[in-house]
Design an enzyme around this catalytic site. Sequence first.
Site: not given
Length: 547
Positions: A380, A519, A521
């Site tokens: 990001c 993102h 993750e």
Amino acid sequence: MARYIFITGGVVSSLGKGLASAALGALLQARGYSVRLRKLDPYLNVDPGTMSPFEHGEVFVTDDGAETDLDLGHYERFTGVSARKTDSISSGRIYSNVLEKERRGDYLGKTIQVVPHVTNEIKDFLKIGADECDFMLCEIGGTVGDIEGLPFFEAIRQFIHERPRGECILMHLTLLPYLAASGELKTKPTQHSVKELQSIGLAPDVLVCRSEHPIPEREREKIALFCNVRKEAVIPAYDLKTIYEAPLAYHREGLDQAVLDAFGIAPAPRPNLTRWEDVMDRLTNAEGMVRVAIVGKYTQLEDAYKSIAEALTHGGMANRVRVKAEWIDAEIFEREDPAPYLEGFHAILVPGGFGERGTEGKIRAAQFAREKQIPYLGICLGMQMAVIEASRNLAGINDAGSEEFDHEAGGKRFTPVVYHLKEWVQGNHRVERKTTDDKGGTMRLGAYTASLAEGSKVAQVYGATAIEERHRHRYEVDIRYREQLQACGLSFSGMSPDGRLPEIVEYPDHPWFIGVQFHPELKSKPFEPHPLFADFVRAAVDVSRLV
């Protein structure tokens, strides 16, 4: 229809209700049941999207664009069930819904009260998706006795009595403090916590007792007697070396069996715990170690980057190595040379964030990784800072920056290589936003598709040229600078399907340098590590072998 398990906490906060809920969900799955987990938060914010990470930890984003509590990340990581907007609710959202209905006249002029209007709204929320799973696990945030949680407890009391007998149980987490002076575990706080529950019409069926010391049999019997639960339903919960041991640890203590017994399910299906045994084998039998520097702005609170820390752990498991993540405040690099801090690391990760503070330090971290040929993952804002670094130091745009920073300063100091996106396409419709909109409604949120360039590094990592990842950001890299930056070696290897929005950048001639606007993750799991994190750690392993 689903059976309901309500998970509450007492004595103190931060006992690990979210982790216990996630582990129980995983154990029920291991016995062949389908589950869904949701979180009821008593705070008056509509959602945690506008809260500081220091206040609430990270914001977990769902595929359908909800900004939620970080516990939903635990739920997904342990069960693999993708969370939805309907899996997270707050008092703020409940009251907002009630007031909207009142303004529309839905209540036909009646006086609006907590009971029945607020509690009915909560019960309606609890019923969503009840026909989609075998068990619905609902965690109530906060601690029993908190004044803001009372409407939720009252709604649950009503809900349990309205359902057929045997369809709902309550699991209560408490603390057994240890007094070193007398060498005793004290059960009185747990007794008072259960008494508080009983005073509002609720009684636990299962008690989970957090303790730093073994709980003697006589203490379990005492708790069972005074709290009116079966002794087998008093479950010890001890501190663990890793959160991923929780499903196996709770199974050893009989949590899943106690829950099934409370429902009267017999004989219970035998559990298949192979998945979690493999997870623990990879964690405990690592064959090496790599050091990863996380250069961020919320490094004082690791929960601000909870999903990133866990995704790195998953990447280590995929490579059978232990990842030692070390947190470095990006602001340090605005005053000092990053080299003494970053030399010796096998990889560098720059995560997301909001605001200008620390960004110059992140830019210098990206420069160090590019010049020293160290694996770099920018997420990001971390991608945007890598693009600004390339613009300044390779493309000759000396004043390259972000419109976000100019907006904060009230003037134009930078050439906006990163700009505020005013409109975009989501699915089959166009979305428009203004900088003056409410903070909670100005971002590109949720899952979006990206098209990857054939032969690019990211296409090799994913093993695909079309992916879907979750976003949470207001600003985008400006496509107008694409040719200028690609001429300097920075490839725009992932784009939105319409070709307007850069999703991924990479240096093809660098050992491993990738920046992503989304993102990744948020979708990583211990039994299914995200491919970007798995390959990022692999690249770090390669560096460690050269040192």
